[in-house]
Design an enzyme around this catalytic site. Structure first.
Site, short mmCIF file in Angstrom:
data_model
loop_
_atom_site.label_atom_id
_atom_site.label_comp_id
_atom_site.label_asym_id
_atom_site.label_seq_id
_atom_site.Cartn_x
_atom_site.Cartn_y
_atom_site.Cartn_z
N HIS A 1 -42.48 -24.11 17.49
CA HIS A 1 -42.01 -23.00 18.37
C HIS A 1 -40.42 -23.48 18.82
O HIS A 1 -40.33 -24.33 19.74
CB HIS A 1 -43.03 -22.89 19.02
N HIS B 1 -37.59 -12.18 19.26
CA HIS B 1 -38.46 -12.04 18.78
C HIS B 1 -39.00 -11.24 17.98
O HIS B 1 -39.91 -10.93 17.22
CB HIS B 1 -39.91 -12.50 20.09
N ARG C 1 -23.49 -13.70 32.84
CA ARG C 1 -24.88 -14.98 32.27
C ARG C 1 -26.02 -14.85 33.26
O ARG C 1 -26.85 -15.40 34.37
CB ARG C 1 -23.83 -16.27 32.54
N CYS D 1 -19.17 -20.62 34.26
CA CYS D 1 -20.36 -21.19 33.06
C CYS D 1 -19.77 -22.57 32.13
O CYS D 1 -18.86 -22.89 31.73
CB CYS D 1 -20.61 -20.34 32.04
N TYR E 1 -27.87 -27.91 31.24
CA TYR E 1 -26.41 -28.12 32.39
C TYR E 1 -26.40 -29.49 32.35
O TYR E 1 -26.31 -30.04 33.73
CB TYR E 1 -27.08 -27.37 33.51
N1 MTE Z 1 -28.89 -16.95 38.77
C1 MTE Z 1 -29.95 -16.16 38.65
N2 MTE Z 1 -31.59 -16.43 39.51
N3 MTE Z 1 -30.15 -16.67 37.20
C2 MTE Z 1 -29.73 -16.81 36.26
O1 MTE Z 1 -29.78 -16.63 35.37
N4 MTE Z 1 -27.58 -17.34 35.89
C3 MTE Z 1 -26.34 -18.43 36.45
C4 MTE Z 1 -25.74 -18.75 37.61
N5 MTE Z 1 -26.25 -17.66 38.56
C5 MTE Z 1 -28.17 -17.43 36.65
C6 MTE Z 1 -28.17 -17.38 37.70
C7 MTE Z 1 -25.60 -19.54 35.45
S1 MTE Z 1 -25.69 -19.84 34.10
C8 MTE Z 1 -24.26 -19.07 35.57
S2 MTE Z 1 -22.56 -19.55 34.06
C9 MTE Z 1 -23.78 -17.56 36.45
O2 MTE Z 1 -24.91 -17.35 36.89
C10 MTE Z 1 -23.47 -16.74 35.56
O3 MTE Z 1 -22.76 -15.48 36.48
P1 MTE Z 1 -22.48 -13.75 36.55
O4 MTE Z 1 -23.42 -14.05 35.25
O5 MTE Z 1 -22.36 -12.74 37.83
O6 MTE Z 1 -20.91 -13.69 36.40
#
Ligand code: MTE
Length: 573
Positions: free
Chosen positions: A146, A170, A244, A291, A426
């Protein structure tokens, strides 16, 4: 559907032979990878990645090598399955052709089962069964294949629909094809459900998005704006700011919203939105959010990486307003020297109830010059739903992933966040590390980001008339950790000669330069060239510069992609 379980030796040999021939070639993967038997298109359920790999490294390699040889490979796999089946007597040719799996416990596909029976099959020892619509599947042999890893076990003994609704990738024909291979029967008539029962869409309440977005994945929603809007606006408009999301956007009632502040031995606090507004001074900070996967597509051109194929616009600059985190933590008696990390949990949760979460070092959180905010406004408006309404954390200078949106809980700790996104995502690795050898424990979680710049105008592949006397090149430049951009160099000849671009943007305090600089270069159009290779590179206040090429910074997750940005344009006679 066939299992790769019994084709693995054949596959491994074939893959080894073909690996070096085809490495880095992606076009075929996109066409065929989903059709290769156990190489379904994968979405990493945590990242929303839509690409071809399974997390099993030899699967990953399958995706990487299917160029031109794909048809042969598919045919070879199928034939190999049939041959093995015939010779080993473990499975009949007919079974193979019917896409049946060899399995001691495999039942006839026409058998009926009660839901109570399905529920019994929740573990590998009991074999893992799931249902989809009215059919029952024994997916035990698929678990290690998976793409999303063991998260598939969340569905064990139950229905797939809620999970597929969450991870919408999916819902594709070839995924259904794969599933069909594992069918063992149907639910008995009493337990047959309406097709859409339990299939409620967790994305139903997602906000409207701008049609100009280049969508990298729709569920969860991940998208970047057209690059030229970036340099056209010092503050990126909210509706065009990259989005994101790892999970569905939570639908939060601002009137009932509470933010919990906790920590062992500190007095806990539960703040309403109104209290966050009224009890703490409001601060405004202009900060760029980027990001870690911005410009990942350039790494993909070197060799396939795991992750959404972001272009150059997974970055934006905004004015954020809210309470300072250090004020809130100080109000409950947090002392910097007693803790190591501050954790943030979002209100967006996966189906197991696990929230998106991350942590930052305590010194950044408690530094009043660190400008970490519990932001409730973006560019003077209430935080948009996609960007964390009603409250998100803004950690200027630090990777987007730690800027937790929809923050519901904050706590201090001596340990770093154990979340998937802090520990197993990350992080940066050497180009020599692959999915066979990676050990996420060996690399620190990304916090400060390195110096970055990119060309937003003109577009790669565009034309300019030879009759133009001048060419104008525009872009953005930014560095993490509050380091100011002090210079951007632009080359029109692939890096042989350089000209200094002019910078615009607000002057911010030393060590607190959280916002990007936009830059422009207008220069005479080089005479007699048919093509221009335009390159930019930025220098920050620590005299950090960008690496000149991508290959030496390539990493399997495609993060921290900050090589000189290059575009090619044609000069039309
Ligand atoms: N916070 C939450 N709760 N959930 C998420 O998916 N994504 C993170 C961050 N904070 C995320 C998060 C990531 S990987 C990024 S790059 C940024 O939020 C993106 O912020 P934006 O969508 O406001 O540009």
């Amino acid at each position: 559907m066939l299992s790769l379980g019994c084709t693995r030796p054949f596959m491994t040999g074939l893959l080894k032979t073909l690996r070096c021939l085809t490495q880095g070639s992606n076009s075929f993967q996109k066409i065929f990878a989903g059709r290769v038997l156990a190489c379904p298109q994968s979405t990493d359920s945590k990242t929303g990645n839509e690409h071809w790999h399974t997390g099993k490294r030899w699967h990953f390699t399958v995706a990487g090598l299917l160029t031109g040889t794909g048809g042969v490979l598919i045919w070879g796999l199928h034939k190999n399955q049939v041959e093995r089946a015939k010779t080993k007597d473990t499975i009949s040719t007919e079974q193979v052709d019917n896409h049946e799996m060899p399995s001691g416990n495999r039942q006839s596909g026409s058998q009926t089962y009660t839901r109570a029976e399905v529920i019994q099959h929740k573990t590998l020892a009991d074999r893992v069964w799931v249902t989809y619509l009215n059919d029952v599947y024994d997916i035990t042999d698929f678990i290690e294949l998976h793409p999303g890893g063991e998260r598939i076990m969340l569905a064990a003994g139950g229905a797939l629909e809620p999970f597929w609704a969450m991870y919408a990738v999916h819902k594709q024909e070839h995924v259904l094809d794969i599933l069909k291979g594992y069918k063992i029967g149907e639910l008995c008539s009493e337990d047959k459900r309406e097709a859409n029962l339990n299939a409620s869409d967790p994305y139903i309440k997602e906000p409207q998005r701008h049609p100009a977005f280049r969508v990298n994945s729709s569920k969860p929603f991940n998208a970047e704006p057209p690059a030229d809007i970036l340099a056209a606006n010092y503050l990126t408009p909210n509706d065009l700011f990259f989005k994101r999301n790892h999970l569905p956007v939570p639908d939060i009632n601002p009137l009932t919203y509470r933010l919990q502040i906790e920590g062992e031995g500190i007095k806990s606090l539960s703040l309403s939105l109104e209290e966050i507004h009224s009890k703490f001074p409001k601060h405004t900070v202009i900060a760029t959010l980027q990001c870690a996967g911005n410009r990942r597509s350039e790494m993909n051109k070197i060799k396939q990486v795991k992750g959404l194929d972001w272009g150059i616009a997974a970055i934006g600059n905004a004015s954020w307003s809210g309470a300072k985190l250090c004020d809130v933590l100080t109000s409950v008696g947090v002392k910097e020297e007693e803790w190591e990390h501050v954790h943030f949990e979002g209100l967006d949760k996966d189906l197991s109830g696990t929230p998106y979460a991350a942590s930052i070092p305590i010194h950044k959180a408690m530094d009043k010059h660190g400008d970490v905010l519990l932001a409730y406004e973006m560019n003077g408006e209430d935080l948009p739903k996609d960007h964390g309404f009603p409250v998100r954390v803004i950690v200027p200078g630090i990777v987007g992933a730690r800027n937790v949106k929809w923050v519901g809980r904050i706590f201090v700790s001596k340990e770093e966040s154990t979340s998937h996104w802090q520990q197993n995502d990350y992080k940066g690795f050497s180009p020599s590390v692959d999915w066979d050898t990676v050990d996420f424990r060996t690399a620190p979680a990304i916090q400060d980001l390195p110096v970055q710049s990119a060309i937003t105008e003109p577009h790669n592949g565009s034309n300019i008339s030879a009759t133009c006397e001048e060419i104008t090149v525009k872009g953005y430049a930014w560095s993490g950790g509050g380091r100011e951009i002090i210079r951007v160099d632009v080359s029109l000849d692939g890096g042989k000669s350089w000209q200094v671009a002019s910078l615009t943007g607000q002057q911010q305090k030393a060590g607190r330069a959280w916002a990007w600089k936009l830059w422009t270069l207008t220069a005479p159009l080089p005479i007699g060239q048919e093509q221009l290779e335009i390159v930019c590179k930025a220098v920050d206040s620590s005299y950090n510069v960008q690496p000149d090429t991508v290959a030496p910074i390539w990493n399997l997750r495609g993060v921290l992609s900050n090589a000189w940005h290059r575009i090619y344009i044609s000069v039309q006679k």
